[in-house]
Design an enzyme around this catalytic site. Structure first.
Site, PDB file in Angstrom:
ATOM      1  N   THR B 128       2.759  37.165  -5.573  1.00  0.00           N
ATOM      2  CA  THR B 128       1.794  36.130  -5.197  1.00  0.00           C
ATOM      3  C   THR B 128       1.274  36.321  -3.769  1.00  0.00           C
ATOM      4  OG1 THR B 128       3.005  34.646  -6.643  1.00  0.00           O
ATOM      5  CG2 THR B 128       1.449  33.625  -5.115  1.00  0.00           C
ATOM      6  N   PRO B 130      -1.742  34.638  -0.711  1.00  0.00           N
ATOM      7  CA  PRO B 130      -2.467  33.420  -0.373  1.00  0.00           C
ATOM      8  C   PRO B 130      -3.722  33.238  -1.243  1.00  0.00           C
ATOM      9  CG  PRO B 130      -1.742  34.507   1.633  1.00  0.00           C
ATOM     10  CD  PRO B 130      -1.362  35.404   0.487  1.00  0.00           C
ATOM     11  N   SER B 134      -1.922  32.908 -10.061  1.00  0.00           N
ATOM     12  CA  SER B 134      -1.990  33.120 -11.515  1.00  0.00           C
ATOM     13  C   SER B 134      -2.775  34.392 -11.833  1.00  0.00           C
ATOM     14  CB  SER B 134      -2.675  31.930 -12.192  1.00  0.00           C
ATOM     15  OG  SER B 134      -2.026  30.735 -11.848  1.00  0.00           O
ATOM     16  N   TYR B 234       1.046  46.487 -15.538  1.00  0.00           N
ATOM     17  CA  TYR B 234       1.810  46.522 -16.787  1.00  0.00           C
ATOM     18  C   TYR B 234       3.305  46.256 -16.516  1.00  0.00           C
ATOM     19  CZ  TYR B 234       4.508  48.743 -20.471  1.00  0.00           C
ATOM     20  OH  TYR B 234       5.443  48.998 -21.428  1.00  0.00           O
ATOM     21  N   GLU B 243      11.592  37.170 -16.741  1.00  0.00           N
ATOM     22  CA  GLU B 243      11.609  36.054 -15.794  1.00  0.00           C
ATOM     23  C   GLU B 243      11.407  34.727 -16.535  1.00  0.00           C
ATOM     24  OE1 GLU B 243       8.822  36.484 -12.587  1.00  0.00           O
ATOM     25  OE2 GLU B 243       9.180  34.457 -11.834  1.00  0.00           O
ATOM     26  N   ARG B 269      27.763   2.038 -15.376  1.00  0.00           N
ATOM     27  CA  ARG B 269      27.009   0.985 -14.705  1.00  0.00           C
ATOM     28  C   ARG B 269      26.789  -0.213 -15.641  1.00  0.00           C
ATOM     29  NH1 ARG B 269      25.319  -0.825  -9.677  1.00  0.00           N
ATOM     30  NH2 ARG B 269      23.354  -1.973  -9.919  1.00  0.00           N
ATOM     31  N   HIS B 339      19.137   5.903 -13.756  1.00  0.00           N
ATOM     32  CA  HIS B 339      19.997   5.673 -12.598  1.00  0.00           C
ATOM     33  C   HIS B 339      19.524   4.492 -11.743  1.00  0.00           C
ATOM     34  CE1 HIS B 339      21.621   9.686 -13.404  1.00  0.00           C
ATOM     35  NE2 HIS B 339      22.537   9.506 -12.471  1.00  0.00           N
ATOM     36  N   GLY B 365       4.711  31.667 -13.837  1.00  0.00           N
ATOM     37  CA  GLY B 365       3.536  31.483 -14.701  1.00  0.00           C
ATOM     38  C   GLY B 365       3.415  30.025 -15.088  1.00  0.00           C
TER      39      GLY B 365
HETATM   40  C1  LIG Z   1       9.206  27.645  -5.077  1.00  0.00           C
HETATM   41  C2  LIG Z   1       8.361  28.791  -5.492  1.00  0.00           C
HETATM   42  C3  LIG Z   1       8.893  30.066  -5.550  1.00  0.00           C
HETATM   43  C4  LIG Z   1       8.112  31.159  -5.891  1.00  0.00           C
HETATM   44  N1  LIG Z   1       8.670  32.416  -5.875  1.00  0.00           N
HETATM   45  C5  LIG Z   1       7.848  33.488  -6.052  1.00  0.00           C
HETATM   46  C6  LIG Z   1       8.349  34.818  -5.891  1.00  0.00           C
HETATM   47  O1  LIG Z   1       9.541  35.025  -5.625  1.00  0.00           O
HETATM   48  N2  LIG Z   1       7.500  35.854  -6.034  1.00  0.00           N
HETATM   49  C7  LIG Z   1       6.199  35.669  -6.326  1.00  0.00           C
HETATM   50  O2  LIG Z   1       5.472  36.643  -6.438  1.00  0.00           O
HETATM   51  N3  LIG Z   1       5.680  34.441  -6.505  1.00  0.00           N
HETATM   52  C8  LIG Z   1       6.476  33.338  -6.359  1.00  0.00           C
HETATM   53  N4  LIG Z   1       5.955  32.086  -6.512  1.00  0.00           N
HETATM   54  C9  LIG Z   1       4.545  31.928  -6.829  1.00  0.00           C
HETATM   55  C10 LIG Z   1       4.263  31.446  -8.240  1.00  0.00           C
HETATM   56  O3  LIG Z   1       4.466  32.471  -9.163  1.00  0.00           O
HETATM   57  C11 LIG Z   1       2.823  30.927  -8.249  1.00  0.00           C
HETATM   58  O4  LIG Z   1       2.793  29.741  -7.477  1.00  0.00           O
HETATM   59  C12 LIG Z   1       2.304  30.653  -9.617  1.00  0.00           C
HETATM   60  O5  LIG Z   1       2.138  31.844 -10.329  1.00  0.00           O
HETATM   61  C13 LIG Z   1       0.954  29.918  -9.570  1.00  0.00           C
HETATM   62  O6  LIG Z   1       0.052  30.574  -8.741  1.00  0.00           O
HETATM   63  P1  LIG Z   1      -0.728  29.789  -7.572  1.00  0.00           P
HETATM   64  O7  LIG Z   1       0.264  29.026  -6.823  1.00  0.00           O
HETATM   65  O8  LIG Z   1      -1.572  30.719  -6.846  1.00  0.00           O
HETATM   66  O9  LIG Z   1      -1.636  28.763  -8.342  1.00  0.00           O
HETATM   67  P2  LIG Z   1      -3.124  29.001  -8.837  1.00  0.00           P
HETATM   68  O10 LIG Z   1      -3.190  30.273  -9.569  1.00  0.00           O
HETATM   69  O11 LIG Z   1      -4.034  28.815  -7.698  1.00  0.00           O
HETATM   70  O12 LIG Z   1      -3.269  27.804  -9.845  1.00  0.00           O
HETATM   71  C14 LIG Z   1      -3.663  26.474  -9.482  1.00  0.00           C
HETATM   72  C15 LIG Z   1      -3.804  25.649 -10.760  1.00  0.00           C
HETATM   73  O13 LIG Z   1      -4.804  26.230 -11.586  1.00  0.00           O
HETATM   74  C16 LIG Z   1      -4.305  26.481 -12.872  1.00  0.00           C
HETATM   75  N5  LIG Z   1      -4.931  27.671 -13.454  1.00  0.00           N
HETATM   76  C17 LIG Z   1      -4.909  28.945 -13.001  1.00  0.00           C
HETATM   77  N6  LIG Z   1      -5.529  29.761 -13.846  1.00  0.00           N
HETATM   78  C18 LIG Z   1      -5.965  28.982 -14.884  1.00  0.00           C
HETATM   79  C19 LIG Z   1      -6.670  29.231 -16.078  1.00  0.00           C
HETATM   80  N7  LIG Z   1      -7.032  30.477 -16.424  1.00  0.00           N
HETATM   81  N8  LIG Z   1      -6.944  28.204 -16.882  1.00  0.00           N
HETATM   82  C20 LIG Z   1      -6.548  26.942 -16.574  1.00  0.00           C
HETATM   83  N9  LIG Z   1      -5.911  26.649 -15.452  1.00  0.00           N
HETATM   84  C21 LIG Z   1      -5.588  27.653 -14.619  1.00  0.00           C
HETATM   85  C22 LIG Z   1      -2.838  26.680 -12.660  1.00  0.00           C
HETATM   86  O14 LIG Z   1      -2.113  26.450 -13.839  1.00  0.00           O
HETATM   87  C23 LIG Z   1      -2.543  25.637 -11.604  1.00  0.00           C
HETATM   88  O15 LIG Z   1      -2.381  24.406 -12.221  1.00  0.00           O
HETATM   89  C24 LIG Z   1       6.737  30.976  -6.218  1.00  0.00           C
HETATM   90  C25 LIG Z   1       6.208  29.700  -6.204  1.00  0.00           C
HETATM   91  C26 LIG Z   1       6.989  28.619  -5.843  1.00  0.00           C
HETATM   92  C27 LIG Z   1       6.351  27.265  -5.801  1.00  0.00           C
END
Ligand SMILES: Cc1cc2nc3c(=O)[nH]c(=O)nc-3n(C[C@H](O)[C@H](O)[C@H](O)COP(=O)(O)OP(=O)(O)OC[C@H]3O[C@@H](n4cnc5c(N)ncnc54)[C@H](O)[C@@H]3O)c2cc1C
Lengths: 263, 380
Positions: B128, B130, B134, B234, B243, B269, B339, B365
């Site tokens: 991931t 900034p 997804s 891939y 995962e 309780r 609770h 995901g």
């Molecule tokens: C505590 C924590 C630990 C993590 N650890 C890791 C890690 O170790 N390594 C790593 O690489 N990543 C990690 N992540 C990242 C995580 O995999 C991503 O947060 C996640 O994949 C979502 O991506 P994003 O945050 O960029 O959200 P975005 O992709 O910006 O999504 C925002 C919203 O849009 C929705 N959305 C996106 N695409 C679509 C679509 N095609 N159709 C409809 N809705 C959509 C999403 O479901 C979400 O609701 C971590 C995240 C958290 C919160």
């Protein structure tokens, strides 16, 4: 050095026990069994002794076929092999110690380590009887001088000092520490404060599968010897009467005087 | 259908994990949550117990067992009542390391996989960014080839174990735009130019560290690429399956824990002269909850069963991830509700479990992405 450790299969202390309706024993259905916690400590100390002096650790258990699970647990902790004396009989300490004597005479270990008691019946007699049968010196309730949080414990050092065919053992006595010296072979029973036993690791569990467990039927070892102690009945402690909340001190005094009759 | 399988070793292993987790971890659940970190030593202890090497071959320090042993590990892990440390541990055991085993050379396995299985080195997975979550195919961290090296520039965010990792299994753009230009490389964090910019503050899973990471002209040898260059997308998608399976198993067992807490609490309780659990509304809610959790478990076990058989059950795993993570939200809500005010107090496990559970529909995901996958597969 060869160390033999006895391991007893006991009811898991964390599970609520049920007594059979006729009071003859405990309900075994839905029960879980574990290694007697005192014996785990004995196994741990034996492994430390072996790792300091080399040699082998042999596990001995008496009882039903499923005792093999408890032997395997000790083997998974790192012991080398097992001896299983098979029986469905309930053994009193005299019979248990007799069967152990036979195995020990055959194995001739330098040290026998045992839990000071088993948490199922809390008799605490088997070790004492066994030492007497063998004619060996015995140190009961072996403990550690250093605390269980000490560096000594963290580095898994043994608390039993073996040299010149002797072993020194520390015991806790009222208000102090007593140090004993015994000639080998010797029998030692373990207190809770001797060590923190290790967990069986996954590689340990897989290795244990391939370790040998020899089996002997109980009666082949002890002929028709009979128990000296018989359990007549088991029952639950009487339920305690419900408590009450008193509203003030005079009422408390009145209840203590007239109802509890303690003052 | 006969799952989970029964064997003496599996029973013993389950007990060993449970004993370890209940004695060495659960007593610190609140302390670690409040501290925002757990002791690093836990990695070493897990290594010694063989928890990181369950399904890895013995020649690399593992135990070479099938995934049902991992199932037992993941399920019992939830007894720690601290999803943060659980996530940190499963990132190591099930998320960062599998691509090294599957796609790495023997040389890389010796250098990276073995010490991680032993718990001597901490691993993270860095996908991931900034500006790309997804949408994995859109990552922008670049790896430029210079001589025999890759020079890496970019940023990664939300990276679990990112602040303490010794190495990162890192997704980089080594080729063109799109999914065909992504590689997975092994990135040692002592590489000059690497910087942990922030340990991010979170809503839940507080005891795990989550890093915002910067890479500036970081040079790593070309041989640190996993498998083939530009095949990374891939590899990442393959890794996601494992995962998501782990996430589903943790979710189901996590629901078991929450429900156990709620049942116990409502049995003790009292209100209006009887235990809360004796009000029909709660008995029925628990009956329903139990039924839903069991359905979630069976769906997940079906996916595990196919996975163990060597199939690639993308559909089943995706459904399990979607169903278990969504159900967890309702179960967490209801169990906290049971609770009353106590559930809002941090000294009760349910308060933490409720916060922690929220991640389940986002991480590994999101639910929306799961639905997209299913929709595409089925041609809806
Ligand atoms: C505590 C924590 C630990 C993590 N650890 C890791 C890690 O170790 N390594 C790593 O690489 N990543 C990690 N992540 C990242 C995580 O995999 C991503 O947060 C996640 O994949 C979502 O991506 P994003 O945050 O960029 O959200 P975005 O992709 O910006 O999504 C925002 C919203 O849009 C929705 N959305 C996106 N695409 C679509 C679509 N095609 N159709 C409809 N809705 C959509 C999403 O479901 C979400 O609701 C971590 C995240 C958290 C919160």
């Amino acid at each position: 050095m060869k160390i033999l450790v006895t391991v007893k299969r006991v009811e898991d202390p964390e599970i609520k026990i049920k007594i059979k309706a006729d009071g003859s024993g405990l309900e075994s259905e839905q029960m879980k069994y574990v290694v007697n916690p005192f014996d785990e400590i004995a196994v741990e100390e034996a492994l430390r002794l072996r790792d300091t002096h080399e040699g082998e650790v042999v596990i001995l258990s008496l009882g039903v076929a499923d005792c093999a699970q408890q032997i395997r647990t000790a083997l998974a902790m790192g012991a080398d092999r097992g001896v299983h004396v098979l029986t469905d009989e309930t053994l009193d300490p005299t019979l248990a110690s007799l069967a152990m004597q036979k195995v020990i005479e055959d194995e001739s270990p330098d040290i026998v380590l045992m839990g000071k008691q088993a948490v199922d019946d809390d008799m605490g007699q088997t070790g004492v009887m066994l030492a007497e049968r063998l004619g060996w010196g015995q140190a009961s309730f072996a403990s550690k001088e250093a605390s269980l949080e000490s560096e000594e414990e963290k580095s898994k050092q043994t608390a039993l000092n073996v040299s010149d065919n002797k072993v020194t053992v520390v015991r806790e006595v009222d208000g102090g520490i007593e140090t004993l010296c015994l000639n080998l072979p010797a029998l030692i029973t373990t207190e809770l404060r001797l060590n923190i036993p290790r967990y069986a690791s996954l590689p340990g569990i897989m290795k244990a599968k391939k370790k040998e467990i020899k089996e002997f039927p109980l009666r082949d070892l002890i002929g028709d010897a009979q128990p000296l102690v018989e359990v007549l009945k088991m029952e639950k402690p009487a339920a305690r009467a419900a408590g009450m909340i008193v509203s003030d001190v005079p009422q408390l005094m009145e209840k203590l005087r007239n109802e509890a009759k303690v003052i | 259908m006969s799952w989970p399988p029964v064997s003496e070793e599996l029973t013993m292993f389950r007990k060993t994990v449970r004993d370890f987790v209940e004695k060495e971890m659960a007593p610190h659940a609140l302390e670690w949550d409040e501290a925002g970190i757990f002791p690093k030593e836990i990695f070493k202890r897990f290594g010694e117990m063989g928890f990181f090497g369950i399904s890895y071959p013995e020649e690399f320090g593992g135990s070479g067992l099938d995934y049902w042993f991992s199932v037992a590990f993941l399920e019992e892990l939830t007894r720690s009542k601290n999803a943060g440390v659980n996530m940190a541990m499963t990132v190591q055991s099930d998320i960062a390391l599998p691509p090294i085993l599957e796609f790495g050379s023997d040389e890389l396995k010796k250098e990276f996989l073995m010490p991680a299985i032993a718990g001597d080195r901490i691993a993270a997975l860095g996908v991931t960014e900034p500006d790309a979550g997804s949408d994995v195919a859109n990552i922008r961290t670049t790896a430029r080839k210079v001589g025999g090296d890759y020079v890496i520039n970019g940023a990664k965010t939300y990276i679990t174990n990112g602040c303490r990792a010794d190495f990162i299994v890192l997704a980089v753009r080594s080729g063109d735009e799109g999914y065909g230009g992504i590689s997975l490389v092994l990135f040692p964090t002592d590489t000059p130019g690497f910087q942990v910019s922030q340990s991010l503050k979170k809503l839940g899973n507080l005891s795990s560290d989550t890093g915002l990471l910067f890479f500036e002209e970081c040079k790593i040898p070309e041989r640190y690429v996993l498998g083939e260059e530009n095949h990374g997308f891939y590899y990442i998608m393959t890794g996601f399956q494992r995962e998501r399976l782990a996430a589903s198993l943790l979710a189901v067992a996590g629901m078991d824990r929450m429900m156990e807490d709620a049942v116990r609490y409502t049995q003790e309780r009292q209100a209006f002269g009887r235990p809360i659990s004796k009000f029909q509304v709660w008995r029925h809610r628990f009956a329903e909850m139990m039924t839903n959790i069991e359905a979630a478990r069976q769906l997940t076990y079906m996916a595990v069963d196919k996975f163990v058989a060597g199939e690639n059950p993308i559909k089943e795993i995706t459904m399990a991830k979607l169903f278990t993570s969504e159900l967890s939200q309702k179960v967490a809500y209801d169990c906290l509700q049971a609770h009353g005010g106590a559930g809002y107090m941090t000294e009760y496990d349910i308060a933490r479990s409720y916060r922690d559970a929220r991640l389940l529909t986002i991480g590994a995901g999101s639910s929306e992405v799961m639905k997209e996958i299913l929709g595409k597969m089925e041609g809806f």
